[in-house]
Design an enzyme around this catalytic site. Structure first.
Site, short mmCIF file in Angstrom:
data_model
loop_
_atom_site.label_atom_id
_atom_site.label_comp_id
_atom_site.label_asym_id
_atom_site.label_seq_id
_atom_site.Cartn_x
_atom_site.Cartn_y
_atom_site.Cartn_z
N ASP A 24 6.99 -0.80 5.21
CA ASP A 24 7.28 -0.76 3.77
C ASP A 24 6.60 -1.91 3.04
OD1 ASP A 24 8.45 0.36 1.51
OD2 ASP A 24 10.32 -0.76 1.74
N TRP A 29 2.48 -4.71 -2.61
CA TRP A 29 1.28 -5.47 -2.25
C TRP A 29 0.17 -5.18 -3.27
CZ3 TRP A 29 -3.82 -4.55 -1.16
CH2 TRP A 29 -4.51 -5.55 -0.47
N HIS A 41 -1.70 1.40 0.12
CA HIS A 41 -1.62 2.31 1.27
C HIS A 41 -2.89 2.19 2.12
CE1 HIS A 41 2.01 3.83 -0.39
NE2 HIS A 41 1.46 4.53 -1.37
N LEU A 135 -0.02 3.33 25.78
CA LEU A 135 0.96 3.30 24.69
C LEU A 135 1.20 4.70 24.13
CD1 LEU A 135 2.58 1.60 22.47
CD2 LEU A 135 0.49 1.78 21.12
N SER A 200 16.82 3.86 5.45
CA SER A 200 16.06 4.92 4.75
C SER A 200 15.85 6.18 5.61
CB SER A 200 14.71 4.37 4.25
OG SER A 200 14.90 3.27 3.40
C1 IPE Z 1 10.72 4.18 3.90
O1 IPE Z 1 10.13 3.52 2.82
C2 IPE Z 1 9.83 5.26 4.37
C3 IPE Z 1 8.57 4.84 4.98
C4 IPE Z 1 8.23 3.61 5.25
C5 IPE Z 1 7.69 5.90 5.35
P1 IPE Z 1 10.53 3.88 1.32
O2 IPE Z 1 9.80 2.93 0.44
O3 IPE Z 1 10.33 5.32 1.06
O4 IPE Z 1 12.09 3.56 1.34
P2 IPE Z 1 13.16 3.41 0.17
O5 IPE Z 1 13.10 4.67 -0.63
O6 IPE Z 1 12.78 2.22 -0.64
O7 IPE Z 1 14.46 3.21 0.87
C1 IPE Z 2 5.47 2.13 2.32
O1 IPE Z 2 5.15 1.42 1.17
C2 IPE Z 2 4.60 3.34 2.48
C3 IPE Z 2 5.30 4.62 2.27
C4 IPE Z 2 6.58 4.75 2.05
C5 IPE Z 2 4.49 5.81 2.31
P1 IPE Z 2 5.73 1.80 -0.26
O2 IPE Z 2 4.78 2.74 -0.90
O3 IPE Z 2 7.12 2.28 -0.17
O4 IPE Z 2 5.68 0.39 -0.97
P2 IPE Z 2 6.74 -0.26 -1.95
O5 IPE Z 2 8.07 -0.24 -1.23
O6 IPE Z 2 6.76 0.56 -3.20
O7 IPE Z 2 6.23 -1.65 -2.16
MG MG Z 3 8.90 1.32 -0.21
#
Ligand code: IPE
Ligand code: IPE
Ligand code: MG
Length: 253
Positions: A24, A29, A41, A135, A200
Site C-alpha cells: 500500500d 508516493w 503504481h 520461491l 483490508s
Molecule cells: C489494500 O489497499 C489492497 C491492496 C494493497 C491491493 P487499499 O489501498 O485498497 O486499502 P484500503 O481501502 O485503504 O483499506
Molecule cells: C496500493 O497503493 C496499490 C493498490 C491498492 C492497487 P494505493 O493505490 O492504495 O496507494 P494509496 O493508499 O492511495 O497511497
Molecule cells: Mg491504499
C-alpha cells in the site's frame, strides 16, 4: 563478513516460510511528488521486482502479494485501466527473470474478471514457470478474503448436497483444502506498507496466527534493507500459539 550479514545476523528464531504483503501507498508516493497516482503504481512494480528477488535469495518459500483487491474495482475507471495495463506489462517483462530464478507464479483471485489480454499475459507467466521449484510467488488479483470464503462455502455446500461430504466431518483441513491457498502453509508474517493498520479483506482465514508488521514506508520506497530488517524482527518474536512461554521454550530445547 559483510556489513549486511552483520546487520542481519542477530536473529535467533526460524525464518518465515511464508510472507504475505499488503503493498500500500503508491498513490500517496505519487502525490508527494505532484505526480498522477499511476506513476506511483509504475514505481511500485520496481518494489515488487526487488522484494521478490530478495525473498527468493533468502530462502522464503512463499511470497503472497496483494496487488489488486475486489474493492479496488470501485476506483475511478481510468486508474483501474492503468493498473490492468501495468499488471499485463509487468508480468510480460518479469517472467523471463522469474523463470531464470526458479520462481513459480501462482494466481489467486477472481482472475476471470480481469481484461482478457491481461488474463492471457498472466496465464503465460504462470505456464512458463509451472515447473519452477524455488520461491512460490502468489499474485493476488481481484482478490478478497470474503470472495474466497464465499467460494469455499459454496463448494462445501455443493459437495454436502451431492452426498460427497459429511457436514459433521468438516474440520480446519477441509476448509484449507477449498481455499485458493490450498496446500500452502499459512503466512508466518504479514507486512503492510503505507502506514494503515488494517487488513483490508486480505487472507482472513490464513492469517489467524500470523505475526503482523505495519510500516509507514510507502510501497514504492520499500526495499531490500527494510524487508531484511523485518525478517530479523520476526525471528526475534516468540510465537506461542496459545501456550505459555515456558512451554514454548521447553519444546524448543
Ligand atoms: C489494500 O489497499 C489492497 C491492496 C494493497 C491491493 P487499499 O489501498 O485498497 O486499502 P484500503 O481501502 O485503504 O483499506
Ligand atoms: C496500493 O497503493 C496499490 C493498490 C491498492 C492497487 P494505493 O493505490 O492504495 O496507494 P494509496 O493508499 O492511495 O497511497
Ligand atoms: Mg491504499
Amino acid at each position: 563478513m559483510t556489513t549486511e550479514q552483520t546487520t542481519h545476523s542477530q536473529a535467533q528464531g526460524a525464518a518465515p516460510q511464508h510472507v504475505a504483503i499488503i503493498m500500500d501507498g503508491n498513490g500517496r508516493w505519487a502525490r508527494q511528488r505532484m505526480q498522477v497516482r499511476s506513476e506511483g503504481h509504475a514505481e511500485g512494480v520496481n518494489s515488487v521486482h526487488n522484494i521478490t528477488k530478495v525473498a527468493s535469495d533468502c530462502g522464503v518459500k512463499y511470497l503472497t502479494l496483494y496487488a489488486f483487491s475486489t474493492e479496488n474495482w470501485n476506483r475511478p475507471t481510468e486508474e483501474v485501466d492503468t493498473l490492468m495495463r501495468l499488471i499485463g506489462t509487468a508480468i510480460r517483462n518479469e517472467t523471463p527473470e522469474l523463470k531464470a530464478n526458479n520462481v513459480h507464479i501462482n494466481l489467486i483471485g477472481d482472475i476471470a474478471r480481469l481484461p482478457e489480454d491481461v488474463q492471457a499475459d498472466l496465464e503465460a507467466g504462470r505456464k512458463a514457470t509451472e515447473n519452477c521449484t524455488g520461491l512460490n510467488l502468489n499474485l493476488c488479483l481481484s482478490y478478497s478474503a470474503r470472495w474466497e470464503l464465499i467460494r469455499a462455502v459454496k463448494e462445501l455446500a455443493r459437495r454436502a448436497a451431492n452426498g460427497e461430504l459429511d457436514p459433521a466431518a468438516i474440520d480446519e483441513a477441509t476448509i484449507d483444502s477449498v481455499l485458493a491457498t490450498a496446500g500452502m502453509p499459512d503466512p508466518d508474517l504479514l507486512i503492510r506498507t503505507g502506514g494503515e493498520q488494517r487488513i483490508s479483506n486480505f487472507l482472513l482465514w490464513q492469517i489467524a496466527y500470523s505475526e503482523l508488521y505495519f510500516t509507514p514506508t510507502l510501497w514504492p520506497d520499500f526495499g531490500k534493507e527494510e524487508f531484511l530488517d523485518i525478517l530479523d524482527n520476526f525471528r526475534g518474536r516468540e510465537r506461542r500459539f496459545g501456550k505459555t512461554s515456558d512451554q514454548v521454550k521447553s519444546e524448543q530445547s
